[in-house]
Design a protein around this motif. Structure first.
Motif, PDB file in Angstrom:
ATOM      1  N   LYS A 189      50.629  30.859  55.899  1.00 56.94           N
ATOM      2  CA  LYS A 189      51.231  31.916  55.077  1.00 56.94           C
ATOM      3  C   LYS A 189      52.620  31.505  54.599  1.00 56.94           C
ATOM      4  O   LYS A 189      52.977  31.709  53.431  1.00 56.94           O
ATOM      5  CB  LYS A 189      51.327  33.225  55.880  1.00 56.94           C
ATOM      6  N   LEU A 190      53.394  30.912  55.507  1.00 54.04           N
ATOM      7  CA  LEU A 190      54.739  30.473  55.141  1.00 54.04           C
ATOM      8  C   LEU A 190      54.689  29.354  54.103  1.00 54.04           C
ATOM      9  O   LEU A 190      55.531  29.299  53.200  1.00 54.04           O
ATOM     10  CB  LEU A 190      55.502  30.005  56.384  1.00 54.04           C
ATOM     11  N   PHE A 246      62.958  30.622  55.459  1.00 49.92           N
ATOM     12  CA  PHE A 246      61.525  30.292  55.549  1.00 49.92           C
ATOM     13  C   PHE A 246      61.321  28.925  56.196  1.00 49.92           C
ATOM     14  O   PHE A 246      60.425  28.749  57.031  1.00 49.92           O
ATOM     15  CB  PHE A 246      60.889  30.314  54.155  1.00 49.92           C
ATOM     16  N   THR A 281      67.171  32.360  51.104  1.00 53.39           N
ATOM     17  CA  THR A 281      65.828  32.793  51.502  1.00 53.39           C
ATOM     18  C   THR A 281      64.948  31.601  51.837  1.00 53.39           C
ATOM     19  O   THR A 281      64.212  31.611  52.836  1.00 53.39           O
ATOM     20  CB  THR A 281      65.181  33.619  50.375  1.00 53.39           C
ATOM     21  N   LYS A 312      52.582  28.964  51.733  1.00 51.51           N
ATOM     22  CA  LYS A 312      52.334  29.560  50.425  1.00 51.51           C
ATOM     23  C   LYS A 312      53.611  30.188  49.867  1.00 51.51           C
ATOM     24  O   LYS A 312      53.919  30.056  48.674  1.00 51.51           O
ATOM     25  CB  LYS A 312      51.227  30.614  50.533  1.00 51.51           C
ATOM     26  N   GLU A 313      54.367  30.880  50.732  1.00 48.93           N
ATOM     27  CA  GLU A 313      55.617  31.498  50.289  1.00 48.93           C
ATOM     28  C   GLU A 313      56.631  30.431  49.874  1.00 48.93           C
ATOM     29  O   GLU A 313      57.309  30.561  48.855  1.00 48.93           O
ATOM     30  CB  GLU A 313      56.197  32.370  51.408  1.00 48.93           C
TER      31      GLU A 313
END
Length: 411
Positions: free
Chosen positions: A260-261, A140, A136, A263-264
């Motif tokens: 956003k990415l 990302f 995962t 933060k993930e």
């Protein structure tokens, strides 16, 4: 697993829509082959078919390429059901194809070559480790890299338009893709759209866009620069204004998605607790790139193995007792690239303090130069040293500050 006659070897050529498997015994005799859809619901049926052709008492061993990509779901299914699954490097199966008098290329033959490699290199091939967390994270990281490249392209294209509209546009804002700058370009893509706009009106707009960080001086400066540039109006100006707005919208989208990415990604790597950000020059992005390419550090027995995987360890070329080590162009080139730029940061001199960013590695680099190595060779030495540090940090989950920064490096 020395008694290979006790096993059957299953090579799988995996694709997005379908997989092909070939079952052979230790003498490379084909016992059967199947092509099936790459759906989890199909996998139990395939196992049943394979069990029908396997002689009683023989244990199946699977070999797959791309266990973190197209073969991931099959690898996960097999591991969950207790099968031994080996990861076959594509270079091995490619060499196997070329070893035959007639080179073939089809799904059946690819699966057969994977199975043959499985027999010969059974004890050398690593266990497949399709870990969801690392997989995962890698998705990302790749998505973020793709957006960064797209944003860079859009920024270059915006430059090309602005230089024709605003000759002095670089003096307007410190960054042309900053939030205030993008709002300005979208509202006023060319001097034509500023006709009749007063200093007060422009000031009010800039204050709102910059959250009160821009003053009347900024508005005055921009209008004076535009007046000094002269008339830049050209044919089809309205159409080119729309083009500027399009680039601005794209940049805003890319920036929002990248944030956003980020933060993930930060949330994912925090679960791994590798503390790579404590290493000089490593932030969340670089740490995520390193972890995504390295994966589970436990699959490497030593830092030397990791260096080989990254294509940093030299390759020995020799004949008749004579030879020399040469730079390797093999290995994971993405990881090699990350380590290269990280090594460059270690030997940089800070513009503010005029001191090396990493004093110890900078001294190590200078020492290698005095020993007669070229700058490229000395930089590779830094990369190799970084591999040792990163391997130790990930293996033991320790911080760089406590483990390395206060220790002198010896060659």
């Amino acid at each position: 697993m020395r008694d290979r006659q006790n096993y059957v070897f299953i090579g799988a050529d995996v694709h997005k829509e379908q997989h092909t498997v070939v079952i052979i015994n230790c003498w490379s005799e084909v016992l059967g082959d199947f092509t099936f859809e790459s759906k989890i619901s199909e996998y139990p049926k395939v196992i049943e078919k394979i069990n029908e052709v396997i002689p009683y008492g023989l244990v199946p061993i699977w070999g797959l390429e791309d266990v973190c990509g197209n073969g991931r779901s099959l690898a996960v299914f097999l591991k969950e059901n207790g099968y031994t699954v080996k990861e076959v490097n594509p270079s091995f199966s490619s060499s196997e194809r070329k070893n035959h008098a007639t080179t073939k290329k089809n799904d059946y033959w690819d699966a057969k070559c994977i199975a043959d490699v499985l027999i010969r290199k059974l004890n050398e091939l690593p266990e497949a480790t399709p870990n969801d967390l690392y997989w995962t994270l890698k998705q990302f990281v790749y998505r973020r890299d793709s957006l960064v490249k797209s944003a860079t392209t859009a920024k270059i294209q915006l430059h090309e338009q602005l230089v024709k509209n605003y000759t002095s546009y670089k003096k307007f804002f410190s960054n042309i893709d900053g939030s205030t700058a993008l709002d300005f370009w979208e509202k006023y893509p060319s001097p034509t759209t500023l006709k009749g706009v007063t200093v007060i009106e422009l000031r009010n707009f800039l204050r709102k866009a910059s959250k009160n960080s821009c003053s009347t001086n900024k508005a005055t400066t921009i209008l004076e620069l535009i007046e000094g540039d002269g008339d830049t109006f050209r044919e089809y100006q309205n159409s080119r204004d729309e083009l500027v707005k399009s680039y601005v919208r794209s940049l805003k989208y890319y920036q929002e998605e990248i944030e956003k990415l980020n933060k993930e990604i930060k949330g994912i790597i925090s679960n791994l607790d590798y503390k790579l950000e404590t290493l000089t020059g490593v932030g969340t992005v670089t740490a995520s790139q390193l972890i995504a390419e390295i994966g589970d550090i436990n699959r490497f027995k030593s830092a030397e193995k990791l260096a080989q995987y990254a294509g940093i360890a030299p390759v020995r070329f020799s004949s008749a007792g004579k030879g020399k080590d040469k730079k390797s162009k093999q290995g994971n080139r993405n990881l090699n690239g990350v380590l290269y730029f990280l090594a460059m940061q270690q030997i940089q001199i800070s513009k503010q303090s005029k001191m090396p960013r990493n004093e110890i590695l900078y001294e190590y680099y200078q020492r290698k130069l005095t020993e007669g190595k070229t700058k490229v060779q000395a930089l590779i030495c830094i990369m190799r040293r970084l591999v040792n540090i990163i391997f130790g940090m990930m293996k033991n989950k320790t911080e760089y500050v406590k483990e390395y920064r206060h220790n002198r490096i010896v060659s």
